[in-house]
Scaffold this motif. Sequence first.
Motif, PDB file in Angstrom:
ATOM      1  N   ARG A  63       0.846  -1.192   0.000  1.00  0.00           N
ATOM      2  CA  ARG A  63       0.000   0.000   0.000  1.00  0.00           C
ATOM      3  C   ARG A  63       0.881   1.241   0.000  1.00  0.00           C
ATOM      4  O   ARG A  63       2.010   1.215   0.482  1.00  0.00           O
ATOM      5  CB  ARG A  63      -0.938   0.007   1.204  1.00  0.00           C
ATOM      6  N   ASP A 110      -2.443   5.976   2.053  1.00  0.00           N
ATOM      7  CA  ASP A 110      -3.458   4.925   2.090  1.00  0.00           C
ATOM      8  C   ASP A 110      -3.261   4.032   3.312  1.00  0.00           C
ATOM      9  O   ASP A 110      -4.214   3.736   4.046  1.00  0.00           O
ATOM     10  CB  ASP A 110      -3.370   4.114   0.799  1.00  0.00           C
ATOM     11  N   TYR A 111      -2.013   3.612   3.552  1.00  0.00           N
ATOM     12  CA  TYR A 111      -1.713   2.750   4.697  1.00  0.00           C
ATOM     13  C   TYR A 111      -2.060   3.449   6.008  1.00  0.00           C
ATOM     14  O   TYR A 111      -2.673   2.866   6.912  1.00  0.00           O
ATOM     15  CB  TYR A 111      -0.240   2.349   4.678  1.00  0.00           C
ATOM     16  N   GLU A 150      -5.739   3.705   6.751  1.00  0.00           N
ATOM     17  CA  GLU A 150      -6.316   2.415   7.107  1.00  0.00           C
ATOM     18  C   GLU A 150      -5.920   1.958   8.500  1.00  0.00           C
ATOM     19  O   GLU A 150      -6.674   1.210   9.148  1.00  0.00           O
ATOM     20  CB  GLU A 150      -5.887   1.345   6.090  1.00  0.00           C
ATOM     21  N   GLU A 204      -6.421   8.866  -2.692  1.00  0.00           N
ATOM     22  CA  GLU A 204      -5.822   9.238  -1.417  1.00  0.00           C
ATOM     23  C   GLU A 204      -6.092  10.706  -1.100  1.00  0.00           C
ATOM     24  O   GLU A 204      -6.371  11.069   0.050  1.00  0.00           O
ATOM     25  CB  GLU A 204      -4.312   8.996  -1.459  1.00  0.00           C
ATOM     26  N   ARG A 256      -9.639  11.061   0.130  1.00  0.00           N
ATOM     27  CA  ARG A 256      -9.802  10.454   1.460  1.00  0.00           C
ATOM     28  C   ARG A 256      -9.147  11.304   2.541  1.00  0.00           C
ATOM     29  O   ARG A 256      -9.699  11.471   3.638  1.00  0.00           O
ATOM     30  CB  ARG A 256      -9.199   9.045   1.483  1.00  0.00           C
TER      31      ARG A 256
END
Length: 455
Positions: free
Chosen positions: A251, A255-256, A259, A279, A282
């Motif tokens: 990832r 993003d990582y 999450e 990304e 988000r």
Amino acid sequence: MTTPAAHLWFEAALLPEGWARQVAVEVAGGRIARVDAGMVPPAGAERHAVGLPGLPNLHSHAFQRAMAGLSQVRGPSTDSFWTWREVMYGALDRMTPEDVEAVAAQAYVEMLEAGFTRVGEFHYLHHDRDGTPYADLGEHAARIAAAAQATGIGLTLLPVFYAHGGFGLQAPAPGQRRFINDVERFSRLMEASARAIAPLPDAVLGLAPHSLRAATAEEIAALLPLTDGPIHIHVAEQMREVDDCLAWSGRRPVDYLLEHAPVDGRWCLIHATHMTEAETVRLAASGAVAGLCPITEADLGDGIFPAEAFVAAGGRYGVGSDSNVCINAAGELRLLEYSQRLGWRARNVLASHSGASTGRSLFDGALAGGAQALGQGGAGLVAGASADIVSLDLTRAAFAGRQGDVLLDAWIFASRGGGVDCVWRGGEKVVEAGRHRARESIEARFRASMARLGG
């Protein structure tokens, strides 16, 4: 420091609702007690032409002011962030606690003279030169606090957790030995940092996992209960970091992080330069602030943050001076816009809407996002906010015939450096005629440290 009530009066001032004329500002106990427009100057009021809120500087490594100008020599291979980092490690190897305090004070003087009134100090130089912890784990935190107290700048201290040299629990490099802690010792360092900033009237304590390279998701989860203040982290500054994160986890870094951590309005993601469209959307939706440092990012060849898409998605941003290679509040805003112009081959990219001033849009964005990222509470020229105020020097040719938002455009895009006349921090005047009240003594101490440290 509590200051007696005082009155300031501005021919024009930028209030949350917009520009106002003949503005009287009453200050008591370091905060704005009231703001009234359309007023004749109160008896004894100090009069100025234009008043602005002070800007937050959301990301600083104060000690790196000592190496400004030392990394502009090309090496035998292509230079990058990673070769610059080796120069930085060499520079910090020689610094004593006295040097840390002297260099930080010089950086904070320059910030105040530039119109920054609060700094987020991303503080990771913790230990002695051989990597041994000091008897007082907060030795360097106390030095940072002393520099803030001497200069008057508002301080949000962000002690940095740094445990690993790379993704996948890689061992730290020798140059990182002054940074390294485990979770248990870091919790004690946080306690020591709280004690160090306690004498400052409105200091804020947050924390900063250095990066996903240096702190695991599990360690970050263990750190979060240590403070209810802001959380800052470096992320996706360099493409090599993105590639390494992909190789390790499958990832990308942003993003990582989204999450594996409860990213929300307390968080500030420093740089976040390399994001996909998904990304970017988000991150904007999370409520976190993007901490942008355009001068340092340009100096290091990091890349261009996707600001237009981020702002269009409702994202919040602020600016910081990061490596302190050149401390310039207006310059950070200017380069933020210019980077977008270069990337998109367009003009006035970050103006908020058709007909909007780009300078005003940049200023408003950096003020709101920076205040959020530094746990500052209310910001701006409004009752209840800290009396952090900047006046502009309208004798400058760049301001001739300018008023309203065009003054901000002139300051950011057309002024040959400076433009700041006076600065009040917590109601106390710390800069007058563009010069910090303690510049001479602080600069003398800085020069002595630099002479000893060498180039």
